[in-house]
Scaffold this motif. Structure first.
Motif, PDB file in Angstrom:
ATOM      1  N   GLU A  23       2.390  26.723  -0.192  1.00  0.00           N
ATOM      2  CA  GLU A  23       2.025  26.984  -1.585  1.00  0.00           C
ATOM      3  C   GLU A  23       0.574  27.478  -1.698  1.00  0.00           C
ATOM      4  OE1 GLU A  23       3.970  26.832  -4.262  1.00  0.00           O
ATOM      5  OE2 GLU A  23       5.678  26.361  -2.955  1.00  0.00           O
ATOM      6  N   ASN A  24       0.014  27.878  -0.547  1.00  0.00           N
ATOM      7  CA  ASN A  24      -1.336  28.450  -0.487  1.00  0.00           C
ATOM      8  C   ASN A  24      -2.447  27.450  -0.832  1.00  0.00           C
ATOM      9  OD1 ASN A  24      -0.583  31.092   0.339  1.00  0.00           O
ATOM     10  ND2 ASN A  24       0.051  31.529  -1.783  1.00  0.00           N
ATOM     11  N   TYR A  25      -2.196  26.175  -0.606  1.00  0.00           N
ATOM     12  CA  TYR A  25      -3.248  25.157  -0.687  1.00  0.00           C
ATOM     13  C   TYR A  25      -3.664  24.842   0.751  1.00  0.00           C
ATOM     14  CZ  TYR A  25      -2.152  24.247  -5.600  1.00  0.00           C
ATOM     15  OH  TYR A  25      -1.962  24.361  -6.949  1.00  0.00           O
ATOM     16  N   ARG A  26      -4.756  25.422   1.196  1.00  0.00           N
ATOM     17  CA  ARG A  26      -5.156  25.269   2.593  1.00  0.00           C
ATOM     18  C   ARG A  26      -6.439  24.465   2.764  1.00  0.00           C
ATOM     19  NH1 ARG A  26      -2.011  28.557   5.622  1.00  0.00           N
ATOM     20  NH2 ARG A  26      -0.823  30.142   4.484  1.00  0.00           N
ATOM     21  N   ASN A  27      -7.044  24.092   1.657  1.00  0.00           N
ATOM     22  CA  ASN A  27      -8.295  23.327   1.735  1.00  0.00           C
ATOM     23  C   ASN A  27      -7.978  21.852   1.556  1.00  0.00           C
ATOM     24  OD1 ASN A  27     -10.933  22.550   1.839  1.00  0.00           O
ATOM     25  ND2 ASN A  27     -11.541  23.454  -0.113  1.00  0.00           N
ATOM     26  N   PHE A  28      -7.728  21.175   2.675  1.00  0.00           N
ATOM     27  CA  PHE A  28      -7.415  19.750   2.593  1.00  0.00           C
ATOM     28  C   PHE A  28      -8.009  19.020   3.791  1.00  0.00           C
ATOM     29  CE2 PHE A  28      -3.656  22.153   4.040  1.00  0.00           C
ATOM     30  CZ  PHE A  28      -3.600  21.750   5.368  1.00  0.00           C
TER      31      PHE A  28
END
Length: 388
Positions: A23-28
């Motif tokens: 879902e293009n959430y890569r900053n974790f």
């Protein structure tokens, strides 16, 4: 947007990471226990002064069931820290117990998802939590800007207040405590030459931004009004005229102010004054324990186009002191005006010399701004009877 994933099971962490990546959430960032999460958030480092000034976490996905410390306890600890309370926490749990879920929400969690994780449900809850976080951050930033501007406005407002005067036969001092950042009280004094001084204390109806703006307008015209008209009756008449020029269309509230204005002549040992609906000034002379009251002799300023005034005068033959104050001080005592005046007199009938600390202890004990019901102001004038 940075998301913190907290789970002791590596498989669950991998699943959530892959869902976020798609879902293009890569900053974790991840943590394998509640204690590791608390360390990442800076909890436990405050004692060493190492708490981060900014926590770069926008959302926490927190497993409910973990060894040593479960998610509910960890959530409670996070909520104890004001700088972390706005971070939304979504509980991830295999527990279907409604009581446990309710306990998690009571502990501060904003939402929850159940295992096995449904990708659509997880992303919907994440998007909702992040949207709410962005809105809350925007409001917090706006509130902080407003607070900063109010502090600056308070400094400007404070700068227009008169500084103490300590002449041979005349001294004047003041203590002022606004109810909030800005205030509706104003005091000023001006040497008029030949041993004469003009002193005014006014109390605008209400307090806060609107009252402070009216006060700033009055501060801008006071000096010119006093030095031009000087005499109490004429000064109050002119202030009434100036104030009524502030016509506000569809004004829901009738603004007005009470005021006590006086001209003190140290050569003639005389005080000429007008009290426009203000609490009575207290004049103590010589060894007298009971004061002369400078009571109201006309209605407050700004209520009507014209104001009928009967100026009053009194003379003094001994050293003395004169105290002016706003009703915020009187309201510290319970009962009617008689009881309130007794309260004031009991704290003000001592030495004629200005003693700031006893006055602060009696009337200006520190308290949070939001708990202050009204502005508090006290003006102390020491008069010495002698050859000028």
């Amino acid at each position: 947007m940075r998301i913190l994933i907290v789970d002791d099971n590596p498989t669950n962490v991998i699943i959530i990471r892959e869902i976020l990546k798609k879902e293009n959430y890569r900053n974790f960032v991840t943590a394998s226990s509640a204690k590791e999460m608390l360390k990442l958030l800076g909890i436990g480092t405050e004692e060493q002064g190492k708490r981060p000034s900014h926590i770069d976490i926008d959302l926490i996905l927190l497993d409910m069931m973990m060894p040593e410390m479960d998610g509910i306890e960890a959530c409670r600890i996070v909520q104890q820290h004001e700088h972390l309370r706005d971070i939304p926490i979504i509980m991830v749990t295999a527990v279907g117990d409604s009581k446990k879920l309710a306990e998690a929400l009571d502990a501060g969690a904003s939402d929850y998802v159940t295992k096995p994780i449904n990708k659509v449900e997880l992303m919907a809850r994440i998007r909702l939590a992040l949207r709410l976080k962005r809105e809350k951050d925007w409001h917090n930033e706006r509130d902080q800007r407003i607070k900063d501007e109010l502090r600056l406005a308070a400094l400007v407002q404070n700068a227009v207040l008169s500084l103490p005067i300590t002449d041979q036969n005349f001294e004047v001092h003041a203590i002022y405590q606004p109810s909030f950042e800005l205030a509706g009280d104003l005091y000023a004094w001006y040497p008029l030459g030949d041993g004469r001084y003009a002193v005014i204390l006014l109390d605008m109806m209400g307090h806060g931004i609107s009252s402070s703006l009216f006060c700033m307008f009055l501060a801008s015209v006071l000096k010119d009004t006093v030095t031009t008209y000087v005499e109490p009756e004429k000064v109050i008449q002119e202030l009434n005229r100036r104030f009524n020029q502030l016509y506000i269309e569809k004004q829901l509230v009738q603004y007005y102010f009470t005021a006590i204005y006086m001209v003190i002549d140290t050569r003639l040992s005389r005080i000429d004054y007008v009290n426009a609906g203000h609490p009575p000034g207290l004049f103590f002379q010589g060894e007298a324990k009971e004061p002369v009251l400078l009571e109201s002799n006309c209605h407050p300023v700004g209520l009507f186009d014209r104001i009928d005034i009967q100026p009053q005068s009194l003379s003094f033959s001994e050293d003395g002191h004169l105290v002016l104050y706003t009703d915020g001080l009187m309201e510290m005592a319970e009962g009617g005006q008689e009881e309130q005046l007794k309260f004031m007199v009991s704290h003000l009938n001592g030495s004629h010399e200005w003693q700031e600390e006893p006055m602060r202890e009696a009337f200006f004990q520190e308290q949070p701004a939001m708990e202050r019901d009204d502005d508090k102001c006290l003006v102390w004038i020491s008069l010495k009877k002698g050859t000028v």
